[in-house]
Design an enzyme around this catalytic site. Structure first.
Site, mmCIF file in Angstrom:
data_model
loop_
_atom_site.group_PDB
_atom_site.id
_atom_site.type_symbol
_atom_site.label_atom_id
_atom_site.label_comp_id
_atom_site.label_asym_id
_atom_site.label_seq_id
_atom_site.Cartn_x
_atom_site.Cartn_y
_atom_site.Cartn_z
ATOM 1 N N ASN A 9 0.362 -1.677 0.454
ATOM 2 C CA ASN A 9 -0.400 -0.027 0.052
ATOM 3 C C ASN A 9 0.823 0.707 0.236
ATOM 4 O OD1 ASN A 9 -1.895 1.850 0.283
ATOM 5 N ND2 ASN A 9 -2.618 1.711 2.769
ATOM 6 N N LYS A 11 -0.267 3.706 -0.455
ATOM 7 C CA LYS A 11 -0.581 5.412 0.449
ATOM 8 C C LYS A 11 -0.527 6.572 -0.976
ATOM 9 C CE LYS A 11 0.198 3.395 4.723
ATOM 10 N NZ LYS A 11 0.136 3.801 6.060
ATOM 11 N N HIS A 95 -9.307 0.737 4.844
ATOM 12 C CA HIS A 95 -8.129 0.849 5.725
ATOM 13 C C HIS A 95 -8.550 2.597 6.786
ATOM 14 C CE1 HIS A 95 -3.666 2.462 6.230
ATOM 15 N NE2 HIS A 95 -3.607 1.418 5.512
ATOM 16 N N GLU A 97 -7.238 4.274 7.832
ATOM 17 C CA GLU A 97 -7.027 6.048 7.870
ATOM 18 C C GLU A 97 -8.066 6.152 7.290
ATOM 19 O OE1 GLU A 97 -2.869 5.803 5.399
ATOM 20 O OE2 GLU A 97 -2.147 5.336 7.262
ATOM 21 N N GLU A 167 -5.425 -5.356 10.565
ATOM 22 C CA GLU A 167 -4.492 -4.128 10.419
ATOM 23 C C GLU A 167 -4.796 -2.968 12.153
ATOM 24 O OE1 GLU A 167 -2.669 -2.664 7.217
ATOM 25 O OE2 GLU A 167 -4.375 -1.464 7.081
ATOM 26 N N GLY A 173 2.311 2.478 10.762
ATOM 27 C CA GLY A 173 2.761 3.825 10.377
ATOM 28 C C GLY A 173 3.656 3.822 12.379
ATOM 29 N N SER A 213 3.512 -2.031 10.431
ATOM 30 C CA SER A 213 4.731 -1.929 10.809
ATOM 31 C C SER A 213 5.568 -3.314 9.897
ATOM 32 C CB SER A 213 5.159 -1.855 12.047
ATOM 33 O OG SER A 213 4.483 -0.096 12.530
#
Ligand code: PEP
Length: 252
Positions: A9, A11, A95, A97, A167, A173, A213
Site C-alpha cells: 500500500n 498510500k 483502511h 486512515e 491492521e 506507521g 509496521s
C-alpha cells in the site's frame, strides 16, 4: 488453501514517474512469482503507469479506495468500474486512515464492499482496533462489529473474492508491530467470526492478512503466526529492496 497474498500500500506516495520506477524495480526483483500473490496499490494517478510497468509479470494491481457508485456527481471520487478498466483486480476498503481521517462509517464501507464485488474487484477489507480499544480489552468486540457490518449484504457468491486485513490502528506507521502472539490471537478470533458469518467452509478459505509496521526483519515471524495468510505492507513497500525481501519469505 489460496496462496499467501502480499499487498504493498503506497498510500499518497509517488508521482507517476516515481511509481513507474518503483514498480519496474520490484518487477525486476521477482523473476518468477510462485506460490504467492503480490499486489501493488499505488495512488490513483499512478495506476496507469504502474499497470504498464507490471504488464505480463504476474504482479497484480490494486486501488487504495473506491466509491460505491458507478458514476455521478461525486467530486474527487473514483468508481469501481474506473479501477477495473485501469487493470485493478483488488481494492483496499475501510483502511483505518479512511475510517479515522475521512470519517468512513461501517455502513459506507459495506456499500463499498458490495460495489467492488459487483464490478469484479476483490476487496481487501481492513479491520482493527485503536490503542484505547485494545487497552480496554474490546478488540474482539470491535473487530466483530466491523466484520459483521461490512459483510452484511455480501451474497454467498461474492464471499470467495473477499480478503480480510487485520491492521491494529496502533501498529500502522508507528514502527510498533503487533507481537506474533497478539497477531495469532486476533487472527484466530477473525477466523472464528468469519466461520460464524460465512459458514464453516467459506470462512475457512478467506485469507486474513496482517498489516502494521511489517518490515523485512519481522515479516517471517509475523507470517508464521496462526491464521496469517499474507501481509499488508505500508512504509516498507515504498523501498523496492525491503518489499522484495518481504515477498521472498513467501515465494514457493
Ligand atoms: C498500512 O498502511 O496498511 C500499513 C500497514 O502501514 P505500515 O506498514 O507503514 O504500518
Amino acid at each position: 488453501m489460496k496462496p499467501p497474498l502480499i499487498v504493498g500500500n503506497w498510500k499518497m506516495h509517488g508521482t507517476q514517474t516515481e511509481a513507474f520506477a518503483l514498480a519496474r524495480h520490484i518487477r525486476r526483483g521477482l523473476k518468477a512469482i510462485k506460490g504467492v500473490e503480490v499486489v501493488l496499490a499505488p495512488p490513483f494517478t499512478a495506476l496507469a503507469p504502474v499497470s504498464q510497468a507490471i504488464k505480463g509479470s504476474g504482479l497484480r494491481l490494486g486501488g487504495q479506495n473506491v466509491h460505491w457508485q458507478t458514476e455521478g456527481a461525486f467530486t474527487g471520487e473514483i468508481s469501481p468500474k474506473m479501477l477495473q478498466e485501469l487493470g485493478c483486480r483488488f481494492v483496499i476498503v475501510g483502511h483505518s486512515e479512511r475510517r479515522r481521517l475521512f470519517k468512513e462509517s461501517d455502513q459506507l464501507i459495506a456499500n463499498k464492499m458490495l460495489a467492488s464485488l459487483r464490478a469484479g474487484l476483490r476487496p481487501i477489507l481492513c479491520v482493527g482496533e485503536t490503542l484505547e480499544e485494545r487497552r480496554k480489552g474490546t478488540m474482539p468486540r470491535v473487530i466483530t462489529r466491523q466484520l459483521r457490518a461490512a459483510l452484511k449484504g455480501v451474497r454467498k457468491s461474492g464471499i470467495e473474492k473477499i480478503e480480510i486485513a487485520y491492521e491494529p490502528v496502533w501498529a500502522i506507521g508507528t514502527g510498533h508491530n503487533a507481537t506474533p502472539d497478539q497477531v495469532s490471537h486476533a487472527h484466530c478470533w477473525i477466523r472464528k467470526v468469519l466461520k460464524e458469518l460465512l459458514g464453516e467452509k467459506r470462512g475457512k478459505r478467506c485469507r486474513i492478512l496482517y498489516g502494521g509496521s511489517v518490515r523485512p526483519d519481522n515479516a517471517a515471524e509475523l507470517g508464521r503466526a496462526l491464521e496469517v495468510n499474507g501481509l499488508l505492507v505500508g512504509g516498507a513497500s515504498l523501498r523496492a529492496r525491503d518489499f522484495l525481501n518481504i515477498v521472498h519469505y513467501f515465494l514457493a
